[in-house]
Each structure stands twice: as C-alpha cells, then as structure tokens.
Design an enzyme around this catalytic site. Structure first.
Site, PDB file in Angstrom:
ATOM      1  NE  ARG A  87     -11.781 -11.269  -6.704  1.00 17.40           N
ATOM      2  CZ  ARG A  87     -11.776 -11.459  -5.271  1.00 17.40           C
ATOM      3  NH1 ARG A  87     -11.974 -12.712  -4.989  1.00 17.40           N
ATOM      4  NH2 ARG A  87     -11.925 -10.696  -4.439  1.00 17.40           N
ATOM      5  CE  LYS A 108      -7.697 -10.243  -8.622  1.00 15.68           C
ATOM      6  NZ  LYS A 108      -6.245  -9.468  -8.204  1.00 15.68           N
ATOM      7  CG  HIS A 122      -3.806  -8.228  -4.019  1.00 15.80           C
ATOM      8  ND1 HIS A 122      -5.126  -7.804  -3.364  1.00 15.80           N
ATOM      9  CD2 HIS A 122      -4.401  -7.768  -5.226  1.00 15.80           C
ATOM     10  CE1 HIS A 122      -5.937  -7.555  -4.105  1.00 15.80           C
ATOM     11  NE2 HIS A 122      -5.425  -7.553  -5.389  1.00 15.80           N
ATOM     12  CB  SER A 127     -10.523  -5.560  -5.646  1.00 15.19           C
ATOM     13  OG  SER A 127      -9.708  -6.779  -6.122  1.00 15.19           O
ATOM     14  CE  LYS A 133      -4.479  -3.810  -5.682  1.00 15.88           C
ATOM     15  NZ  LYS A 133      -6.040  -3.870  -5.275  1.00 15.88           N
ATOM     16  CB  THR A 134      -5.959   0.913 -10.246  1.00 16.16           C
ATOM     17  OG1 THR A 134      -5.910  -0.588 -10.105  1.00 16.16           O
ATOM     18  CG2 THR A 134      -5.902   1.469 -11.574  1.00 16.16           C
ATOM     19  CG  ASP A 165      -4.619  -6.488  -8.930  1.00 15.51           C
ATOM     20  OD1 ASP A 165      -4.877  -5.992  -8.069  1.00 15.51           O
ATOM     21  OD2 ASP A 165      -4.912  -7.642  -9.355  1.00 15.51           O
ATOM     22  NE  ARG A 219     -13.106  -4.779 -10.954  1.00 12.70           N
ATOM     23  CZ  ARG A 219     -11.792  -4.808 -10.385  1.00 12.70           C
ATOM     24  NH1 ARG A 219     -10.700  -4.204 -10.632  1.00 12.70           N
ATOM     25  NH2 ARG A 219     -12.122  -4.995  -8.822  1.00 12.70           N
TER      26      ARG A 219
END
Length: 491
Positions: free
Chosen positions: A119, A261, A280, A298, A302-303, A317, A381
């Site tokens: 990003r 996003k 988030h 990120s 989390k994932t 997410d 990704r």
C-alpha cells in the site's frame, strides 16, 4: 454534452451472478451492452446536526453512488466492452489471454503488481467536504484532498477506462449483515483486478444482481494524473475516497489491496456512526458457538491464527460487531505468502489452488513457488474465496465475542508473551495500538518498525479513536469479554 451530476447507475437485469450461474454467451453480453438505460438523478442531503442521526438516515435510505461531473457516458455498464461479474473460468481465460498472469503450481494464477508491492499510505486521501469535514480525524494518516481535486483525478481515471477496448465491472457487497451491508461496484482496467474483487468481496446472487444499485463505486486504472503537483498531491499516485458521495479512485498503482482497503475505510467511517463497531481483525467461532477476535496490523498473525482447523473461520481481516454479533465484511482472504509452510499453515497452503491469485511470488522455470524467497518483496500475497477454507462459516456471521486477542508484533522485546487485560488496559491498548509495521506491507518498510496504530489498523480508521473505543467498551461490558495482549514479535 452537458455534465450530469449527480447520477446513479442502473443495473442490467439479464446479467447473472458469477458465483452462482455460468456466464452468458458473448452474443448475449453484446446484446445487453447495446441496450440503452435511462440515467436518473439521485442524491442525499445531509442536513441534521447530529452525526449519528445522519448516519442512521444514511444507512436506512440505501445510499447511491454518484459519479462526479463528467462529459463522458456515465454508466460503465453501457461501455461497449464491459464485462460484468465474470465466471471464474472466464476470468482465468481473460487474464491469461491478456498476458496479465501465468499459471504456476496447483493451477494457480501468478501476477506481478508492478512498481508497488504494498500500500501507499502517504498517497491516501479523503475528500474534505460535507459531513466528513467534521467527522474525520484529519492528520498524517487521514490526509485531506479538495473535492475539486478528487473530481479531476476521478475524471482522469474514468476517461481512460471509457477509452479502453474492455473494462471490467464487479458488483457485490461489503458486509455479511443484511442490516448494514453496502453494495459496492469496482470498475477496473485489469482483468486480474476483477478476479481479485470477485475473490475478496461478497458475491451477489442472480436476484440481487438484477436489482443492484451501488452505494460505493471505486474506479481503478493505469491513468496518470499529470497535474498532481499543481493540485498539491505528493506524487502521481492517488488512492482517494469521498465518504459523502460513496466514491473511490485508485490510480498510479496496481497493488490490489488498495481496492479492498478503500471499501473497508468507507465502512470504518459509516458503521461506527450507526453504533456498529468496525474492526481490523480476524474472527473464528468454535463448535460451541464461542466467537474469538484477533486484532492486528497486516502481517502480525491475524490470518495465520484464524486458520485454525478446530474452529470455523468467519473472516481473516475486516469485521463488524453489531447487536446480533460479529460479521465479516469480505467474501475471501488476502494472506501473506512469505514463508508459507504446509506444515505450519496447512489450511492456507491448501487454499492456494485454482481460482486463487498469487501476487509477486518468486517461481522457478517449472512454475514451482519459492515462498521463502522475498527478493521481489516481503509482502508476497495470495487472495482466494472463502470456500477455499473447508471449515469456513458460510454465513460470515457468528454470535458475540467471548475472547478478544490483540496481536502486537513487538519489535523491541519489551512486552511479555501473553497478558490478560482489564477493561481500562484493553481500551488503552486499542487506542494506542503499539505494534510494528511488518516488512513489505507498506512501501519503504523493509524491517519491523515500531509504531502506534489506532485500533491496530489506524491507516483505515477515518474517525477519531474515541469513536471506536466507546463502542468497544460497550461490547466488553455488555458481553463480559476477556481481552488478551499476545506478543507475536520478539520477546
């Protein structure tokens, strides 16, 4: 031709949802595009002084995205080369025929995002006008842009899209809760971006597509906005949203995460004004109905932690938390691929198969992926639809959370591995969001960098921190929630 503003897109009733039916024939699609549809004026006027009342009214009237003033034909569905909600097989064929990607191991498509592999937070803007002027927490994260400048960038992007032989339109939803979901339209130049949106947003049924009217419209093209200096932008890259008109534009970058996003930022603006907590985070639910939430920037886990074979995945997410419980905002997952290991992360590894998209992963001549190779970027990704995780929760919803875990990637080793927090401590850590930016997730970040990120997602939180903290406190107290701080960094 006189400019038309505001307008709303009217939807074609013969196109079918890609997720539920096969694509129409080429001849049928061409016949549909030749049809003419009336453009109706529509708009919404914020007049109340109470922002909560405004938001409730805003949500209850089914908002309409309005293109900015333009002399161009305004309905991208009338574009002679429009492809709308393509099937997975058709998208795959399109991406390969156009040379946008190639097939690698497990029949997965690999693409390269070009110059930007993460990003661009310093090139992210919010239109400073209307209700947003008073509501948004302006600063280094939420950077203001004039409405007139936004309109010029949007028109630049729209002009390029309209001049192309083909454009791709994805129509779907953000939010699994019928009460607060928003209809999102994403118009893209690249076929693989259309594939990404199909993976990541909630796909409509055929019936929903027939009556579809977008609340949020995002346009994404390779257009170069040459007047960026004169308009006070940092670079020619511009990722901007207009909260008042439900519009977004992405130009100067091909990194796909900017699209999701952008929609997430709009939901983080709208939902709290309706009294709904936006987060988030990832979320799972156990066999006994116990919901757990994992907050984190990120790359902090989390994932990975949500891919638990003993629990059901709600999402990895972006979520909301209303009076009925926790719900996903997305229809897929966007996981980091660096160091992906089938032993440590079997569910994610198995999800990388046909209909998934890999971004910037290094492969050998035979198409075998080297997930350990970060030479292209540390932010490799993979996006895939939710059903690639066999133990996902099909509704995207579950009950109220019993346990909340803050994932902090401590770059300095000052935090203990696990801490149980009081309500006051939980609010402090939510607002301060001490953690680290992990290498590659933002351009220029090459190693873990300590930061303070509101709600562990400050880059996507347009409102003041108190707006989210107040809602979180209410949830903790109402549902007797346990809150833990878990250090996934260096202890």
């Amino acid at each position: 031709t006189a400019p038309v503003c505001p307008i709303r897109f009217l939807c074609r009733t013969t196109m079918l949802a890609a997720s539920s039916v096969p694509a129409n024939s080429a001849a049928s699609r061409a016949d549909t595009r030749r049809s003419k549809f009336q453009v109706k004026a529509a708009g919404f006027n914020f007049s109340s002084d109470n922002v909560v009342e405004e938001a409730l009214q805003f949500g209850n009237t089914h908002t309409v995205s309005k293109l900015v003033e333009t002399s161009l034909p305004v309905d991208f569905l009338d574009h002679p080369g429009c492809e709308r909600n393509m099937s997975y097989d058709d998208m795959r064929e399109e991406v390969l025929e156009r040379g946008e990607g190639k097939v690698v191991e497990n029949d997965t498509i690999l693409v390269d995002t070009g110059k930007f592999t993460g990003r661009c937070p310093k090139d992210r803007y919010i239109v400073d006008s209307g209700a947003a002027h008073d509501n948004v927490d302006w600063g280094d994260v939420n950077i203001p842009i004039k409405e007139s400048t936004f309109d010029k960038v949007f028109n630049c992007c729209a002009e390029r899209l309209w001049g192309l032989e083909k454009v791709y339109v994805f129509d779907g939803f953000v939010g699994a809760s019928q009460k607060s979901r928003r209809a999102v339209r994403v118009v893209t130049e690249l076929a693989w971006h259309h594939h990404f949106c199909t993976n990541m947003f909630i796909r409509p049924t055929a019936e929903e597509l027939e009556t579809f009217v977008p609340d949020i419209t995002i346009v994404n093209s390779k257009a170069i906005f040459e007047q960026w200096k004169e308009e006070g932008l940092r670079t020619e890259t511009c990722v901007a949203v207009d909260m008042n008109r439900g519009l977004g534009v992405v130009t100067g970058t091909q990194y796909s995460g900017e699209m999701k996003k952008g929609a997430f930022s709009m939901m983080n603006y709208l939902l709290p004004l309706q009294g709904i907590m936006s987060m988030h985070c990832s979320a799972t639910v156990g066999p006994q109905g116990d919901t757990a939430i994992f907050f984190g920037l990120s790359g902090t886990g989390k994932t990975t932690l949500s891919a638990d074979p003993t629990r059901f995945l709600i999402g990895d997410d972006e979520h909301g938390w209303d009076d009925e419980g926790v719900f996903n905002l997305e229809g897929g997952c966007y996981a980091k691929m660096i160091d992906l290991n089938p032993v440590k992360e079997p569910l994610i590894h198995a999800a990388i198969r046909k209909d998934a998209i890999l971004e910037n992963v290094v492969v050998d001549e035979e198409g075998n992926c080297d997930y350990k190779d970060g030479s292209r970027t540390e932010n490799t990704r993979g996006s895939y639809p939710m059903w690639h995780i066999p133990n996902h929760e099909p509704s995207g919803k579950a009950g109220h959370a019993k346990n909340v875990i803050f994932l902090t990637c401590d770059a300095f080793g000052v935090l203990p591995p696990v801490s149980k927090l009081t309500t006051e401590q939980a609010l402090y850590h939510l607002v301060s969001g001490y953690t680290a930016k992990v290498a590659g997730t933002e351009m220029g970040v090459t190693e873990p960098t300590a930061t303070f990120s509101t709600c562990f997602g400050g880059a996507f939180m347009p409102l003041p921190a108190k707006s989210y903290a107040t809602l979180f406190q209410k949830k903790i107290q109402e549902h007797d929630v346990n809150v833990y701080l878990v250090n996934t960094g260096w202890t």
